[in-house]
Every structure is written in structure tokens, then in C-alpha cells.
Design a protein around this motif. Structure first.
Motif, PDB file in Angstrom:
ATOM      1  N   MET A   1       0.818  -1.214   0.000  1.00 25.77           N
ATOM      2  CA  MET A   1       0.000   0.000   0.000  1.00 25.77           C
ATOM      3  C   MET A   1       0.853   1.266   0.000  1.00 25.77           C
ATOM      4  O   MET A   1       1.919   1.314   0.600  1.00 25.77           O
ATOM      5  N   SER A   2       0.319   2.291  -0.654  1.00 29.06           N
ATOM      6  CA  SER A   2       0.966   3.601  -0.616  1.00 29.06           C
ATOM      7  C   SER A   2       0.500   4.403   0.591  1.00 29.06           C
ATOM      8  O   SER A   2       1.187   5.313   1.055  1.00 29.06           O
ATOM      9  N   GLU A   3      -0.695   4.043   1.100  1.00 32.68           N
ATOM     10  CA  GLU A   3      -1.254   4.749   2.255  1.00 32.68           C
ATOM     11  C   GLU A   3      -2.098   3.782   3.080  1.00 32.68           C
ATOM     12  O   GLU A   3      -2.926   3.043   2.537  1.00 32.68           O
ATOM     13  N   LEU A   4      -1.847   3.777   4.386  1.00 30.96           N
ATOM     14  CA  LEU A   4      -2.616   2.931   5.295  1.00 30.96           C
ATOM     15  C   LEU A   4      -3.806   3.726   5.822  1.00 30.96           C
ATOM     16  O   LEU A   4      -3.642   4.827   6.334  1.00 30.96           O
ATOM     17  N   GLY A   5      -5.006   3.159   5.700  1.00 35.43           N
ATOM     18  CA  GLY A   5      -6.206   3.896   6.084  1.00 35.43           C
ATOM     19  C   GLY A   5      -6.825   3.472   7.397  1.00 35.43           C
ATOM     20  O   GLY A   5      -7.851   4.035   7.807  1.00 35.43           O
ATOM     21  N   VAL A   6      -6.228   2.472   8.069  1.00 40.43           N
ATOM     22  CA  VAL A   6      -6.769   1.980   9.339  1.00 40.43           C
ATOM     23  C   VAL A   6      -5.632   1.750  10.326  1.00 40.43           C
ATOM     24  O   VAL A   6      -4.486   1.529   9.936  1.00 40.43           O
ATOM     25  N   LYS A   7      -5.965   1.805  11.599  1.00 43.66           N
ATOM     26  CA  LYS A   7      -4.976   1.583  12.654  1.00 43.66           C
ATOM     27  C   LYS A   7      -5.202   0.244  13.325  1.00 43.66           C
ATOM     28  O   LYS A   7      -6.309  -0.305  13.316  1.00 43.66           O
ATOM     29  N   GLU A   8      -4.152  -0.283  13.921  1.00 52.12           N
ATOM     30  CA  GLU A   8      -4.257  -1.555  14.637  1.00 52.12           C
ATOM     31  C   GLU A   8      -5.261  -1.437  15.781  1.00 52.12           C
ATOM     32  O   GLU A   8      -5.312  -0.433  16.483  1.00 52.12           O
ATOM     33  N   GLY A   9      -6.072  -2.473  15.923  1.00 53.37           N
ATOM     34  CA  GLY A   9      -7.044  -2.518  17.002  1.00 53.37           C
ATOM     35  C   GLY A   9      -8.447  -2.100  16.623  1.00 53.37           C
ATOM     36  O   GLY A   9      -9.394  -2.350  17.375  1.00 53.37           O
TER      37      GLY A   9
END
Length: 288
Positions: free
Chosen positions: A228-236
Motif C-alpha cells: 500500500m501507498s497509504e494505510l487507512g486503518v490503525k491496529e485494534g
């Protein structure tokens, strides 16, 4: 005498396990599925294949059924296999055997040219890649007993497949690995969506897989989205099927922008498209 015969036949029918295997033959790198019908006085536990054990779960969408998934190792050779099913009938421990055949998928080879620093690693990069591998395997080895699945699986990107699961990969002239997922054509920055409901358990930049998101769907099932070039979600965080989780890109060890989509079952890499078809046909059948 006739009464005794009929009683004996009835008793055998009552205590016979109703077990169905999705297919009597399974190729290496793919997933086998067993279904168990709910029976009075029967408590299903787990199954054994060789020295490995796999949990029998309640079907999250059908209260009358249970199921178990068996990931077949990519390097497994063609052979006949025996599965031992463990259960309790009342307080009595019992088991039943079932047989199936592992066949060769006859995967092809593909040659790729990538940045040399991604093939012959520096000591620093080796340490990073090794650390990230251990971190990821620690995630995949955990089994969430709750299932988050509430409907059929979908493919995270409607696009042409550019590389199938299982191809032996030759990087810069050297055989290094096999392809552990399915690649989909994507330009830079295209939205990628979750294939089903679940919990984000990994969201970070990694050496080989670049921008990475991993979603836990419960019952030992994980979906993976790489480069991915951009992560749209965070862990958890919890995500819904079809929710955008990031943007496609060309990060990590790649030849260009695309989506690598993978599935892990009981920590094992399996063919993601065969897995999706298997689950939709057997576990979430009839659910809309």
C-alpha cells in the motif's frame, strides 16, 4: 429377532456422525473444509492431520452446523491423508477417521527483476526482515475463538489478476520463494477494501510487503493486503466488509504498483481465491 435388528440399526443411525468434506481431493497450497452437523449428545473438539491439530468451530451463520479448515502446505507432496476427528459422546471420548487425497497443483514459475537491495540484503535489512517475520507469525498463530464473519467474502479490488498464488518466484535470476498470495493490477492510490468483517491486527510499513494491513476474521482466518501507498486503518480497530482500509501502491519488494491479497488459515498461507470460493459455497451459502 426382527425387533432386535431394527433397534440395533436405529441405535447406529442415532450415534453416526454426519460429516461432509467439501472435496475428497485437495491440491497443495489450498484449503480443505469439513462440515459437521449438530448432533444430540455430541461435543466436537478438534481434528488431527499428522502432528498438527485444527479446531472445530461452530458455524457463525448456521446454529445447526460446525466446521473445520485444514490448510494444505505448499510443499506437501501428492499422497493419501488420514484425518482423525475427536469428539465426545456424552462423557466418553471418541474419534473417527476420514481420508482424502492431496494432489499437485502444478504451479508455474515466474521471473521478476527487482531492486537488488531487496534480494541480497544488508545485515541491517536482514535483521529488520527477520524481526518483521517473527512479529507477523506471532499474529497469525493466534486464534480468536469469536468469528466476525456475518456474510460472504468479497475480493478487495475489482481488477485483472497479474500473478496467481503459488508461482515459484525467481528474483533477479535466483529462486527465492513462492508467491503466497494473488496479485491484482492497480494504479497508484486506488482504494482497497476489507474482504470481510474483522479486527485490524497489523498496520505498518514492512521491508518486503511495504504498506501492510492484516485483518483478523476470527477462527484462525486472516486476510493480508500488501504494498500500500497509504494505510487507512490503525491496529485494534474493527472494520466492516467493503470498508476502505488503504490505497494501492508500490512499496516493499515490487516491480510496480499492485495489490497483493493473501489469506492465512491456522498461520499457513493458502490460495486466497480458492479459500474465498470455498467459504462462500459452504459456510455462508444462502446468506444474503
Amino acid at each position: 429377532m426382527r425387533f432386535f435388528f431394527l433397534f440395533s440399526l436405529f441405535a447406529c443411525t442415532v450415534f453416526a456422525l454426519d460429516i461432509k468434506m467439501a472435496s475428497s481431493t485437495v491440491s497443495n497450497g489450498k484449503t480443505a473444509l469439513l462440515e459437521f452437523k449438530k448432533e444430540k449428545n455430541i461435543s466436537y473438539e478438534d481434528i488431527a492431520l499428522g502432528n498438527k491439530r485444527y479446531k472445530i468451530f461452530k458455524n457463525p451463520l448456521n446454529d445447526e452446523m460446525f466446521y473445520a479448515l485444514i490448510p494444505i502446505d505448499y510443499y506437501e507432496k501428492p499422497s493419501d491423508k488420514k484425518v482423525e476427528i475427536y469428539y465426545k459422546q456424552g462423557s466418553e471420548q471418541k474419534s473417527k477417521s476420514l481420508f482424502f487425497r492431496v494432489e499437485s497443483a502444478n504451479y508455474e514459475k515466474e521471473t521478476l527483476s527487482v531492486d537488488g537491495s531487496k534480494v541480497v540484503l544488508s545485515k541491517k535489512d536482514q535483521q529488520r526482515a527477520s524481526k518483521e517475520y517473527v512479529e507477523a507469525m506471532d499474529v497469525y498463530k493466534k486464534t480468536t475463538m469469536q468469528s466476525y464473519i456475518s456474510s460472504e467474502f468479497i475480493i478487495p479490488l475489482d481488477s485483472k489478476i497479474t500473478s496467481d498464488f503459488g508461482k515459484a518466484r525467481v528474483y533477479n535470476g535466483s529462486l527465492k520463494s513462492y508467491h503466497g498470495g494473488t496479485d491484482f493490477r492497480a494504479g497508484e492510490g486506488e482504494p482497497l477494501v476489507a474482504c470481510n468483517n474483522g479486527k485490524v491486527v497489523l498496520s505498518k510499513d514492512r521491508f518486503y510487503s511495504g504498506g501492510t494491513v492484516v485483518i483478523d476474521h476470527g477462527h484462525g482466518i486472516y486476510s493480508c493486503y500488501f504494498h500500500m501507498s497509504e494505510l487507512g486503518v490503525k491496529e485494534g480497530v474493527m472494520v466492516k466488509k467493503g470498508e476502505t482500509i488503504g490505497l494501492s501502491g508500490s512499496t516493499g519488494r515490487v516491480t510496480g504498483p499492485h495489490l497483493h491479497f493473501g489469506i492465512r488459515v491456522a498461520a499457513q498461507q493458502v490460495d486466497p481465491l480458492q479459500f474465498v470460493e470455498l467459504m462462500n459455497k459452504n459456510i455462508v451459502k444462502g446468506i444474503k
